[in-house]
Design a protein around this motif. Structure first.
Motif, PDB file in Angstrom:
ATOM      1  N   ASN A 178       0.821  -1.215   0.000  1.00 54.07           N
ATOM      2  CA  ASN A 178       0.000   0.000   0.000  1.00 54.07           C
ATOM      3  C   ASN A 178       0.854   1.263   0.000  1.00 54.07           C
ATOM      4  OD1 ASN A 178      -2.730   0.927  -0.061  1.00 54.07           O
ATOM      5  ND2 ASN A 178      -2.466   1.674   2.026  1.00 54.07           N
ATOM      6  N   GLY A 181       2.234   1.538  -3.470  1.00 53.61           N
ATOM      7  CA  GLY A 181       1.145   1.898  -4.372  1.00 53.61           C
ATOM      8  C   GLY A 181       0.752   3.357  -4.263  1.00 53.61           C
ATOM      9  N   ASN A 182       0.627   3.848  -3.051  1.00 52.52           N
ATOM     10  CA  ASN A 182       0.297   5.263  -2.857  1.00 52.52           C
ATOM     11  C   ASN A 182       1.401   6.159  -3.399  1.00 52.52           C
ATOM     12  OD1 ASN A 182      -2.263   6.042  -1.235  1.00 52.52           O
ATOM     13  ND2 ASN A 182      -1.555   4.199  -0.200  1.00 52.52           N
ATOM     14  N   SER A 200      -4.954   6.816  -4.667  1.00 55.14           N
ATOM     15  CA  SER A 200      -4.953   6.171  -3.352  1.00 55.14           C
ATOM     16  C   SER A 200      -5.992   5.053  -3.295  1.00 55.14           C
ATOM     17  CB  SER A 200      -5.225   7.203  -2.254  1.00 55.14           C
ATOM     18  OG  SER A 200      -5.176   6.600  -0.976  1.00 55.14           O
ATOM     19  N   SER A 203      -4.645   2.180  -5.187  1.00 51.44           N
ATOM     20  CA  SER A 203      -3.633   1.496  -4.384  1.00 51.44           C
ATOM     21  C   SER A 203      -4.287   0.545  -3.387  1.00 51.44           C
ATOM     22  CB  SER A 203      -2.766   2.520  -3.643  1.00 51.44           C
ATOM     23  OG  SER A 203      -1.854   1.871  -2.774  1.00 51.44           O
TER      24      SER A 203
END
Length: 459
Positions: A178, A181-182, A200, A203
């Motif tokens: 996460n 991903g963010n 977000s 993600s």
């Protein structure tokens, strides 16, 4: 002559409880870190983006909690099947099959509900611009319901099969995924476009998918879990089993939503008192929620341990499991109370600078609320462990009635009266929260204590 080195049944039960509760509690704490990582990145986009994500997440989480509670009925059923017959591969496989079916249905319903988020936000007086941003975020996030619910069912299976440490490791992996991903999708790194707020949500979706896949890999590589062949004849219905799961699961879902709704509604009460009160409430609630993850993990362990003995028809085992989980919970809550009363400013410093002049009012309110939070820690622990233990006995209807009545007829009513109708204001709201927890803890504890007379345990 007694054999030396063999633990007593009670010591063995405590050991089994700790081996389950420890990894589950840690996984719950790590899950909070997953959610916190979203807030950290979104906050850098500005107040509007943070407000929009907060509105979207509040709706999403309430839907998600309810659906996870519904499919969570798999835990007591699997535990009872393992207790009834240690190698009950066929029964466990059938339960998992229907749990996965139910997950698909729940995800579809949840995704539809999320599409009405914009209307709900406007109906509660939210800014139209913020509501539009929130709905875009929520639409993307709603696709994460399927992997989240399926992943939670697989986590339940893994934990009930005695491997809760995998839940801890996979949740730790989710934090890493996460964050990356963010970082990549919100701000446009590693060659990805800067998507901002939708990045977000995307993600979170990717993290949920990878988490689900990680559980599948674990199940397929572990010899004991692989033997159950939970994917076998996945198309074949077991209607009576599905009916039983829904019958047990709906009360669990409503119980979870009743408690979550009470604490969520407290934010609206605080919003009527002022920005400083609301900010302080948010901080204190985050602290209380973090400490709550430990008894929540113990409550999950209670469902499994009590359910195992219930399936085996072992009344003494049920009693030992109850003593073990309540004892472990008491010890954990005493530590939590000591921390909250002994170092409140240190705890608050994780959220704001307690020495900054501009934070003085918020810190003052937060310190007051933390005192009450410390006071209700024991009751919060008792209610969640008692609810978990009763689920192990497949008793969910009356605990639901107790939760709805205690949290709303007592908790919310007292919070609204003291918070909005007396000079206590924010302190009054928190006293109301405590009142709800005290009533629910007392009634659930009484029901557990009277379990044999109520006919909840095997004869």
């Amino acid at each position: 002559m007694a054999q030396t080195g063999t633990p007593s049944p009670m010591r063995a039960e405590i050991g089994a409880t700790l081996r389950l509760a420890g990894p589950l509690a840690l996984a719950n704490l790590l899950q909070m870190a997953v959610y916190a990582s979203d807030v950290i990145f979104v906050a850098r986009l500005g107040q509007e983006a943070l407000a929009a994500s907060s509105l979207a997440v509040s709706i999403f989480m309430l839907v998600n909690w309810g659906l996870l509670g519904l499919t969570g009925a798999a835990a007591p059923l699997i535990a009872a099947e393992l207790g009834h017959k240690r190698h009950s591969v066929r029964e466990v496989r059938r339960t998992m099959r229907m749990a996965l079916w139910l997950s698909l249905l729940c995800a579809a319903v949840g995704m539809v509900v999320c599409q009405f988020g914009h209307a709900i936000m406007l109906a509660t007086g939210q800014d139209p611009k913020i509501a539009a941003m929130a709905q875009e975020f929520l639409t993307i996030l709603s696709f994460a319901l399927l992997p989240m619910i399926v992943g939670n069912v697989l986590r339940t299976f893994v934990s009930t099969m005695g491997k809760p440490v995998f839940a801890t490791l996979i949740t730790a992996l989710a934090i890493l995924v996460n964050v990356i991903g963010n970082f990549a999708l919100v701000f446009g790194h590693f060659g990805f476009p800067a998507l901002g707020l939708p990045g977000s949500a995307l993600s979170s979706l990717i993290t949920a998918v990878i988490t689900m896949l990680a559980y599948i890999v674990v199940i397929q590589t572990d010899r004991r879990m692989r033997r159950t062949h939970i994917w076998g004849r996945i198309w074949r219905p077991e209607w009576s089993r599905l009916k039983t799961m829904v019958r047990l699961g709906i009360p669990i879902a409503l119980t979870v939503m009743a408690e979550g709704g009470l604490f969520g509604s407290a934010a609206y009460l605080m919003g009527n008192l002022g920005a400083a009160e609301l900010a302080a409430h948010t901080i204190a609630l985050q602290v209380a929620a973090a400490f709550f993850q430990i008894p929540y993990g113990i409550g999950q362990a209670a469902t499994i341990r009590v359910g195992y003995h219930y399936g085996a028809g072992d009344r003494q085992g049920v009693a030992r499991a109850g003593l073990a989980v309540f004892g472990v919970c008491l010890a954990a809550q005493v530590i939590a109370i000591a921390a909250m009363l002994g170092a409140p400013r240190l705890i608050i410093s994780a959220y704001v600078d307690p020495d900054a002049a501009e934070n003085a009012q918020v810190v003052a309110f937060a310190l007051q609320y933390l005192v009450i939070a410390a006071a209700f820690q024991l009751f919060d622990g008792v209610q969640t462990v008692a609810a978990g233990a009763l689920r192990g006995l497949q008793d969910t209807k009356w605990p639901m009635i107790i939760a709805l009545s205690g949290y709303w007829l007592v908790g919310f009513a007292v919070a609204a009266w003291l918070g909005l109708g007396t000079p206590l204001e924010g302190v009054g709201v928190w006293i109301g929260l405590m009142a709800g927890l005290v009533v629910v803890a007392a009634l659930l504890g009484w029901r557990w204590w009277r379990r044999e007379r109520l006919g909840l345990v095997p004869a």
